[in-house]
Design a protein around this motif. Structure first.
Motif, short mmCIF file in Angstrom:
data_model
loop_
_atom_site.label_atom_id
_atom_site.label_comp_id
_atom_site.label_asym_id
_atom_site.label_seq_id
_atom_site.Cartn_x
_atom_site.Cartn_y
_atom_site.Cartn_z
N ARG A 151 0.85 -1.19 0.00
CA ARG A 151 0.00 0.00 0.00
C ARG A 151 0.89 1.24 0.00
N ARG A 152 0.62 2.15 -0.90
CA ARG A 152 1.41 3.38 -0.97
C ARG A 152 0.60 4.52 -0.37
N ARG A 153 1.31 5.44 0.31
CA ARG A 153 0.65 6.57 0.94
C ARG A 153 1.30 7.87 0.48
N ALA A 212 8.40 12.82 -14.19
CA ALA A 212 7.05 12.54 -13.68
C ALA A 212 7.07 12.51 -12.17
N PRO A 213 6.00 12.95 -11.54
CA PRO A 213 5.93 12.91 -10.08
C PRO A 213 5.88 11.48 -9.56
N PRO A 214 6.40 11.24 -8.35
CA PRO A 214 6.36 9.90 -7.78
C PRO A 214 4.93 9.43 -7.51
N CYS A 215 4.02 10.38 -7.33
CA CYS A 215 2.60 10.05 -7.12
C CYS A 215 1.77 11.18 -7.72
N ARG A 216 1.21 10.94 -8.89
CA ARG A 216 0.45 12.00 -9.58
C ARG A 216 -0.71 12.51 -8.74
N LYS A 217 -1.36 11.63 -8.00
CA LYS A 217 -2.52 12.02 -7.20
C LYS A 217 -2.14 13.09 -6.17
N ALA A 218 -0.91 13.04 -5.66
CA ALA A 218 -0.45 14.03 -4.68
C ALA A 218 -0.36 15.42 -5.29
N CYS A 219 -0.19 15.50 -6.59
CA CYS A 219 -0.08 16.79 -7.27
C CYS A 219 -1.43 17.50 -7.39
N ASP A 220 -2.52 16.78 -7.19
CA ASP A 220 -3.86 17.38 -7.24
C ASP A 220 -4.09 18.12 -5.92
N SER A 221 -3.43 19.25 -5.78
CA SER A 221 -3.42 19.99 -4.51
C SER A 221 -4.75 20.59 -4.12
N ASN A 222 -5.58 20.90 -5.12
CA ASN A 222 -6.87 21.53 -4.80
C ASN A 222 -8.02 20.53 -4.76
N GLY A 223 -7.73 19.26 -5.04
CA GLY A 223 -8.72 18.21 -4.89
C GLY A 223 -9.82 18.19 -5.94
N ASP A 224 -9.54 18.77 -7.12
CA ASP A 224 -10.58 18.79 -8.17
C ASP A 224 -10.52 17.58 -9.10
N GLY A 225 -9.63 16.63 -8.80
CA GLY A 225 -9.54 15.42 -9.61
C GLY A 225 -8.64 15.53 -10.82
N LYS A 226 -7.98 16.68 -11.01
CA LYS A 226 -7.07 16.89 -12.14
C LYS A 226 -5.72 17.36 -11.61
N PHE A 227 -4.69 17.20 -12.43
CA PHE A 227 -3.35 17.71 -12.13
C PHE A 227 -3.04 18.74 -13.20
N GLU A 250 -5.79 3.39 -8.90
CA GLU A 250 -5.95 4.35 -9.99
C GLU A 250 -5.14 5.63 -9.78
N ASP A 251 -4.46 5.75 -8.64
CA ASP A 251 -3.82 7.01 -8.28
C ASP A 251 -2.41 7.21 -8.82
N ASP A 252 -1.85 6.25 -9.52
CA ASP A 252 -0.53 6.37 -10.14
C ASP A 252 0.54 6.79 -9.12
N CYS A 253 0.64 6.02 -8.05
CA CYS A 253 1.65 6.27 -7.03
C CYS A 253 2.72 5.17 -7.10
#
Length: 107
Positions: A3-5, A39-54, A95-98
């Motif tokens: 599990r990645r966090r 590329a970021p180590p975890c693309r989902k972490a880049c979604d700083s505003n939580g709108d589902g996009k980077f 699905e979070d690409d981490c």
């Protein structure tokens, strides 16, 4: 599988001692988006505003938080009970690409 966090807002996967983003996180994200940077180590972490996009708005969110007193990323919770949102580790879904757990979330 392991599990990645991650911490929302740490686009480069590296925070300060408290796990908060630094300007390098925004620079890393901008480099990836506009200059062919790594590329970021975890693309989902880049979604700083939580709108589902980077996208650019996420890097603006980080800079606003760091320099203008803007809001913390929406997934952060007040862990210290002081009324201030703290960096919060989130378990990544498939699905979070981490590709790696953020250092601040290890252990």
């Amino acid at each position: 599988s392991e599990r990645r966090r991650y911490i929302q807002g740490l686009c480069n996967g590296v925070g300060d001692q408290e796990g908060k983003p630094q300007i390098t996180s925004a620079i890393f994200g901008l480099s990836f988006l506009f200059s062919g940077g790594p590329a970021p180590p975890c693309r989902k972490a880049c979604d700083s505003n939580g709108d589902g996009k980077f996208d650019l708005s996420d890097m603006v969110t980080i800079l606003s938080y760091l320099f203008l007193g803007g809001p913390a990323p929406p997934s952060w919770v007040d862990g210290g009970g002081d009324g201030v949102a703290d960096p919060t580790c989130i378990e990544a879904g498939p699905e979070d690409d981490c590709g790696a757990t953020h250092t601040s979330c290890a252990g």
